[in-house]
Design an enzyme around this catalytic site. Structure first.
Site, PDB file in Angstrom:
ATOM      1  N   HIS A 166       0.997  -1.252  -0.164  1.00 28.81           N
ATOM      2  CA  HIS A 166      -0.080   0.198  -0.175  1.00 28.81           C
ATOM      3  C   HIS A 166       0.819   1.257   0.016  1.00 28.81           C
ATOM      4  CE1 HIS A 166       0.374   0.060   4.272  1.00 28.81           C
ATOM      5  NE2 HIS A 166       0.425   1.273   4.301  1.00 28.81           N
ATOM      6  N   ASP A 203       0.159  -7.215   1.757  1.00 32.56           N
ATOM      7  CA  ASP A 203       0.590  -6.020   1.427  1.00 32.56           C
ATOM      8  C   ASP A 203       2.456  -6.420   1.933  1.00 32.56           C
ATOM      9  OD1 ASP A 203       0.602  -3.117   1.467  1.00 32.56           O
ATOM     10  OD2 ASP A 203       0.147  -3.148   4.108  1.00 32.56           O
ATOM     11  N   GLY A 259       3.096   6.622   8.250  1.00 35.87           N
ATOM     12  CA  GLY A 259       4.489   6.906   7.678  1.00 35.87           C
ATOM     13  C   GLY A 259       5.473   5.681   7.516  1.00 35.87           C
ATOM     14  N   ASN A 260       4.527   5.042   8.972  1.00 33.16           N
ATOM     15  CA  ASN A 260       5.518   4.117   9.539  1.00 33.16           C
ATOM     16  C   ASN A 260       5.641   2.612   8.722  1.00 33.16           C
ATOM     17  OD1 ASN A 260       5.288   5.466  12.337  1.00 33.16           O
ATOM     18  ND2 ASN A 260       7.363   4.068  11.948  1.00 33.16           N
ATOM     19  N   SER A 261       4.984   2.041   7.841  1.00 33.47           N
ATOM     20  CA  SER A 261       4.219   1.476   6.965  1.00 33.47           C
ATOM     21  C   SER A 261       5.756   1.018   6.351  1.00 33.47           C
ATOM     22  CB  SER A 261       3.002   1.815   6.461  1.00 33.47           C
ATOM     23  OG  SER A 261       1.604   2.255   6.853  1.00 33.47           O
ATOM     24  N   GLY A 316      -6.610 -26.542   0.817  1.00 38.37           N
ATOM     25  CA  GLY A 316      -7.464 -27.118   0.419  1.00 38.37           C
ATOM     26  C   GLY A 316      -8.358 -27.811   1.002  1.00 38.37           C
TER      27      GLY A 316
END
Length: 508
Positions: A136, A166, A243-245, A301
């Site tokens: 992101h 992500d 901003g830490n992402s 499965g």
């Protein structure tokens, strides 16, 4: 009074005193719950003193912070201004005969979304410039710039991304970069100190400290960008803000143990808990992206129900269907075993309780996801499960989403759409008063077929952004790779416009 009488009085007095003291002690014990016996420890303290306990010694974060900060980078992205059509087909301005042309946004005409700027963090993982970050952080960006802690800046290119977890890998050109070594997220323990490093709130590189407060958390956030989300977060109370992402979660030895990804907050800023993707998942996904261009995701499965999120009524209904008593923490209850899947071939059945993957206990869905996410199609694993109170073990050969063990290729997004596409004939475009478009001559067997689109459809926009030719379509598809998109357009000779939703991350 004779001697015997005196002795009897003394004995009675002593007995009464002892009984009184004993009785008072029992009375006090019942009046004050939690009275502990001196020198005796409960079983949960076994091995605590002198074995892994620092007995209150102060932990010095300086070496870990000094080691980690040079390898965490600031990522700045730019998304160019784009023209958006409120209506796919141009509506003529009734005053154009007087003023000579159409008036921009009049009657729902084209408008412009201004240039978008954003920022996040990333972690150098090799000395030649490979960086892991969140999907992101870079999703949809036209330009990616990376600034190191020493203030040197570089242009970055996207190697690949995985919306389900992500995660994304980008690269800068150069040699001799500082980087973080991988730790082992399996070894993290509740209460263990960890540091979060990143670039929050447009600040310079920042280090915060906290402890591991939970493991294998699922918070439902990756479902926003993928229909097949993978979540098994490390939960900490280290302060993490926008901003830490994409930044680093490290242990006190300076090893990378997670990639900071999300926060739990009613305001959008830090409010007590933050979430990181375990490095043992990161390693596998990064290796796949660099080696194959896309993630080689394995499937066991089985279908299961998340008991922790179910109501009591739903649990009772599920108990009737499975014919078992549901108990949280016992394992993962298989609510269905699709025919032809890896588990079905290995002999698992509906109602089985999966308790271990290759000997590692799993008590819920996120723990199961975390273990399976480490393997690729074709890998053989042992699954331990309970049936009728008896424990069994089966060897399972994992498959990909298509139901085989082939390596999944990183097809171009145009190839994923399938069908035969070509630029719209100029005469057809003029007759329909549009600047151009892409004709779907044949729908084919790709993603387009799932949308129920028909042959002859003309694509004029992606998510409201105008498309005049194949090159523009390819460019917009690359912006939204792995995401849910909307194809706008019309059928020549028919009134009205049409919209078809698609999932570009669908590999099946």
């Amino acid at each position: 009074m004779n001697f015997k009488s005196i002795l009897a009085v003394v004995a009675i007095s002593a007995g009464t005193a002892v009984a009184s003291v004993w009785g008072y002690g029992k009375y006090v014990e019942h009046q004050h719950a939690g009275v502990q016996e001196a020198g005796k420890l409960p079983v949960n303290y076994a091995g605590f003193f002198g074995n892994g306990s620092n007995n209150g010694a102060i932990v010095d974060f300086t070496p870990a912070a000094t080691t980690g900060t040079p390898a965490v980078v600031h990522i700045k992205t730019k998304t160019k201004a784009r023209q958006v059509n409120n209506n796919n087909r141009k509506q003529r301005n009734p005053f154009s005969d007087l003023f000579g042309d159409d008036l921009g946004d009049f009657f729902g005409g084209p408008r412009v979304i201004p240039e978008q700027l954003a920022s996040g963090s990333g972690v150098l993982i090799t000395d030649d410039g490979y960086i892991v970050t969140n999907n992101h952080v870079i999703d949809g960006a036209d330009e990616i710039n990376v600034t190191l802690a020493n203030k040197k800046s570089y242009k970055a290119s996207v190697i690949g991304a995985d919306p389900s977890s992500d995660l994304a890998v980008i690269k800068i050109e150069g040699k001799g970069f500082p980087y973080l070594v991988y730790g082992n997220s399996d070894e993290l323990k509740l209460g263990q100190w960890v540091l979060a490093i990143g670039y929050p709130l447009t600040l310079d590189v920042t280090v915060t400290a906290g402890i591991v407060s939970a493991k294998s958390r699922s918070i439902g956030i990756n479902g926003r960008q993928s229909q097949t989300p993978v979540e098994s977060f490390i939960q900490t109370d280290a302060a993490v803000n926008p901003g830490n992402s994409g930044g680093a979660l490290i242990n006190t030895a300076g090893e990378l143990v997670g990639i900071n990804s999300a926060i739990a907050s009613p305001t959008g800023s830090y409010a007590g808990y933050s979430y990181a993707i375990p490095v043992n998942i990161v390693k596998k996904i990064v290796t796949d992206i660099v080696k194959f261009g896309t993630v080689q995701r394995a499937y066991i499965g089985i279908q299961y129900a998340p008991l922790e999120n179910m109501s009591d009524d739903d649990k009772r209904q599920l108990e009737k269907e499975l014919g078992v008593s549901l108990r949280e923490g016992e394992g993962v209850y298989a609510t269905a075993i699709p025919a032809g899947g890896a588990a079905a071939i290995a002999g698992l059945k509906k109602g089985d309780i999966v308790t271990k993957i290759n000997g590692v206990p799993v008590t819920n869905g996120p723990e199961l996801q975390e273990q399976v996410a480490r393997y690729k199609p074709g890998d053989k694993i042992n699954i331990t499960y309970k049936r009728g109170g008896k424990e069994n073990t089966a060897s399972v050969t994992l498959k990909n989403k298509a139901g085989n063990t082939d390596v999944v290729k990183n097809s171009s997004l145009i190839e994923k759409l399938g069908g035969t596409l070509e630029n719209l004939d100029k005469k057809v475009a003029q007759a329909n008063e549009i600047a151009g478009g892409v004709l779907v001559k044949k729908v084919g067997d790709g993603i387009l077929k799932k949308s129920r689109m028909q042959d002859g459809f003309v694509i004029t926009g992606v998510n409201g952004k105008e498309v005049k030719n194949l090159d523009e379509l390819k460019e917009l598809l690359s912006v939204y790779k792995g995401s849910n998109i909307r194809l706008d357009g019309f059928y020549p000779g028919f009134e009205g416009s049409y919209t078809y939703p698609l999932n570009l991350g669908d590999d099946n």
